[in-house]
Enzyme design. Structure first.
Site, PDB file in Angstrom:
ATOM      1  N   ASP A 103      71.297  28.734  63.684  1.00 41.99           N
ATOM      2  CA  ASP A 103      70.343  27.884  64.415  1.00 41.99           C
ATOM      3  C   ASP A 103      68.976  27.754  63.743  1.00 41.99           C
ATOM      4  O   ASP A 103      68.053  27.186  64.312  1.00 41.99           O
ATOM      5  CB  ASP A 103      70.187  28.389  65.861  1.00 41.99           C
ATOM      6  CG  ASP A 103      69.787  29.852  65.930  1.00 41.99           C
ATOM      7  OD1 ASP A 103      69.821  30.543  64.891  1.00 41.99           O
ATOM      8  OD2 ASP A 103      69.452  30.316  67.037  1.00 41.99           O
TER       9      ASP A 103
ATOM     10  N   GLU B  16      67.056  44.559  60.391  1.00 39.96           N
ATOM     11  CA  GLU B  16      66.457  44.226  59.092  1.00 39.96           C
ATOM     12  C   GLU B  16      65.874  45.484  58.445  1.00 39.96           C
ATOM     13  O   GLU B  16      66.109  45.767  57.270  1.00 39.96           O
ATOM     14  CB  GLU B  16      65.328  43.197  59.257  1.00 39.96           C
ATOM     15  CG  GLU B  16      65.753  41.852  59.825  1.00 39.96           C
ATOM     16  CD  GLU B  16      65.715  41.803  61.348  1.00 39.96           C
ATOM     17  OE1 GLU B  16      65.577  42.877  61.993  1.00 39.96           O
ATOM     18  OE2 GLU B  16      65.814  40.688  61.899  1.00 39.96           O
TER      19      GLU B  16
END
Ligand code: NAG
Length: 314
Positions: free
Chosen positions: A140, A223
């Site tokens: 997205d 991350e």
């Protein structure tokens, strides 16, 4: 840090190494032959917006030479519809299914996209690819084509700001004299690398030095822990996007709606009209289901007036 090597089962639905595109950005494919391949990892999951998002992303990626698209779907079973779709784009891809382990499904927040990225990392490892660049690109986001030429230069780990993140509308490195020295992000929570998944790229030759590359199931810390698992140090980071002054990727999020529903008797879903095939396709895409008994009757009109189904479809 106590990491174990990844040991995921990789379930491939279909893949193609063939690049059927003749031209990219006005140049023939052969002009790009020497570039390192970008392994673009897209975790995705079934929802009404899935196929439109992947279609839109594909139309960005189609402009990018030497790219292998790894689409990892969060579901148990492969679906043929997705295979056909990905093959039709004509670029190299691997379609795999990588469901989130059931024990995490009910956690809030659930570690979404982790099983997918882990499977992709395992796939890269299994193939021993060391000449290329890894990038995690959600379905997205919005990608500027300049992003791809920037990340392709990555020697170890490159970083750049991501637009539309949280309250600041941005997350990314602070750069002084051409070096990353700190980070601007509204949520730190002890993260040494407080960056968005779309805000960095990794050279595979560099990554191959770290056998314990991993991405734990820890929402918000994916991350950070991934970058720790590949031994990242501040002085190794290469700032991109004109010393991190430009936005090359946006964290756009599509508004999500629940499955649509069309109430129509199944006897009308045959080939007397297009509606049978159309609604069948929408069901395969996970957009709309057809029902005989729930919701409001499908409204079919002509000349501004509602008509009985039998009048039009019999
Ligand atoms: C980034 O900044 C450094 C130091 O000021 C400079 O030497 C370098 O040319 C800059 N890089 C780009 C791409 O502008």
């Amino acid at each position: 840090m106590n990491f174990r090597p990844l040991n995921e089962t990789v379930h491939i639905c279909s893949e193609s190494y063939e690049d059927r595109r003749q031209f990219m950005q006005d140049k023939p494919q052969s002009d790009y032959g020497q570039l390192p391949v970008i392994y673009f990892v897209t975790p995705t999951y079934p929802r009404r917006e899935q196929i439109p998002e992947l279609t839109r992303l594909a139309h960005t990626l189609l402009h990018v030479p030497r790219l292998h698209w790894l689409v990892a779907d969060d579901q148990e079973k492969c679906n043929d519809f997705m295979d056909t779709l990905l093959y039709r784009f004509g670029m190299p891809f691997t379609h795999m299914v990588s469901p989130m382990p059931s024990k995490f499904r009910n956690e809030k927040p659930a570690p979404r996209g982790v099983a997918n990225r882990r499977a992709a990392l395992q796939w890269i490892r299994q193939h021993n690819f060391t000449n290329g660049i890894l990038y995690f690109g959600d379905d997205d986001n919005t990608y500027d084509l300049r992003l791809f030429s920037e990340i392709r230069k990555t020697q170890r780990v490159s970083m750049f700001p991501v637009g539309l993140i949280a309250d600041y509308g941005v997350s990314g490195p602070v750069v002084r004299k051409g070096k990353v020295v700190a980070f601007l992000d509204s949520w730190v929570a002890g993260r040494r690398w407080p960056v968005d998944m779309a805000g960095f790229a990794v050279n595979l030759e560099y990554m191959a030095q770290y056998p314990y590359v991993n991405m734990p199931y820890k929402p918000g810390y994916e991350e950070d822990l991934f970058l720790r698992s590949i031994g990242l140090q501040m002085n190794l980071i290469e700032p991109r996007g004109n010393n991190c002054t430009e936005i090359l990727v946006w964290h756009t999020q599509t508004k999500s709606k629940k499955l649509g529903m069309v109430r129509l008797e199944s006897k009308y879903l045959d080939d007397r009209s297009n509606l049978g095939a159309l609604l069948h396709n929408l069901k395969l895409m996970g957009v709309t289901s057809t029902t005989e008994s729930e919701g409001r009757n499908a409204l079919i009109s002509k000349n501004g007036r509602e008509k009985p189904h039998s009048k039009i479809l019999s």
